[in-house]
Enzyme design. Structure first.
Site: not given
Length: 369
Positions: A111, A147, A149, A236
């Site tokens: 990120h 991931d 995200h 995740d």
């Protein structure tokens, strides 16, 4: 981002004797220096991080520092540069041929932006690994992010670079941070089709997650013909993860790691850099998922049915006062229906997402959606 998850992962890797397996080496690389960090990050941001390290109370909204997600602490620069250095070192080893595969499960901090911290990430080691490969002469690098995200920082860095194909499978941005990664995000004007995003409906489980992966990733990689694959394996997506809403098992995560490994051998002579990422079920999920990743890269895949070593279970309890999982599986045999063979269901939200991504990106690569 409890560092206990890294200690538990390395403990499980060692309990399975992976570091001493033939052909496997545990290597340390130096922390990324300023010239390396500047391959991705702006000088003023690097200065801001280093200033903040000496003033732990700093709040710097412009650079995303001192927030709830990115608190300032004295080792913020040194720790982040050390993680980045390991991913860069893995990329160098793979490119130069001193290693076929490289794994840094402490990495995958996807990120971080060129000019700010975001989402627990200070320096974007994934983007730095890709940038170093380009600096060394790579002409085509594929980045595959599974991931939960969106891999927004890596996409941002290479948005206008046709040498890099970024592919991200993630929970739909309408229900999860960072609210980006729509199927219509396909690369900048200088690199149309260089970004592929597959946003998945909340609640997607193994069958849907694997269907989506296989409906997009293999065909795009075959068309792009990467020389190296860099992948991010955030754990995740798991059904027990407290920060997201997918329902994937350790068994499906293992299956995707095995698929990326096979794709690396199929398309780029096995050159593969695998990174960690998110994952907040610290005891039950992260160590098993990333140990499977290391084992696959080491050429010593672990039978999911085997028990976790007793010595490791004892260490888990000592460190966390929690009971460790007993086996390397969630008790599931992953399966999915192939998108090309089973056909498209126009009433299914997952199939709608798959088709939207294929329609947005595939024509840029000469593929039919």
């Amino acid at each position: 981002m409890d560092p206990t998850r890294l200690a538990l992962t390395m403990g499980l890797v060692e309990a399975f004797d992976l570091p001493t397996a033939p052909g496997v080496a545990v290597a340390a690389a130096p922390a990324a220096g300023e010239s390396t960090l500047r391959l991705v990050h702006r000088p003023e941001y690097l200065d801001a991080v280093q200033r903040a390290a000496t003033h732990p109370g700093t709040v710097d909204d412009r650079h995303g520092l001192g927030t709830e997600d990115n608190p300032v602490f004295p080792a913020i620069h040194t720790a982040s540069a050390l993680i980045a250095g390991q991913s860069v070192g893995a990329a160098e080893a793979v490119w130069h041929g001193t290693a076929r595969h490289g794994v840094n499960f402490a990495g995958g901090l996807h990120h971080a932006m060129p000019d700010r911290a975001s989402g627990f990430c200070v320096y974007n080691d994934a983007a730095l690994a890709v940038a170093r490969l380009l600096e060394l002469g790579a002409e085509r690098v594929a980045y595959v992010d599974v991931d939960v995200h969106h891999g927004d920082g890596v996409q941002r860095v290479f948005w206008d670079d046709p040498r890099v194909l970024t592919i991200s499978l993630h929970e739909h941005p309408s229900t999860l941070f960072p609210q980006t990664g729509w199927s219509t995000e396909t690369g900048g004007d200088a690199a149309p089709g260089s970004a592929a995003n597959l946003p998945l409906p909340a609640g997607t489980g193994d069958a849907g997650w694997l269907r989506a992966f296989h409906a997009v990733v293999p065909e795009l990689l075959a068309a792009f013909r990467p020389q190296v694959i860099v992948s991010q394996h955030g754990a995740d997506t798991h059904l027990e993860d407290p920060l997201a809403h997918l329902a994937v098992t350790v068994d499906a995560q293992r299956a995707v790691a095995a698929s990326i490994h096979e794709l690396a051998h199929r398309h780029c002579g096995g050159r593969w850099v695998a990174l960690g990422g998110g994952g907040y079920a610290v005891v039950d999920v992260v160590p098993r998922t990333w140990t499977h990743l290391v084992a696959i890269a080491a050429g010593r895949p672990i039978d999911p049915a085997v028990e976790t070593p007793e010595v490791w279970r004892g260490e888990v309890y000592r460190l966390t006062r929690q009971l460790a999982p007993l086996r390397m599986t969630d008790g599931v045999e992953p399966h999915w229906k192939d998108f090309a063979e089973s056909g498209y269901d126009p009433g299914d939200r997952l199939d709608q997402a798959i088709l939207a991504t294929r329609r947005a990106v595939f024509p840029h690569h000469g593929l039919l959606p």
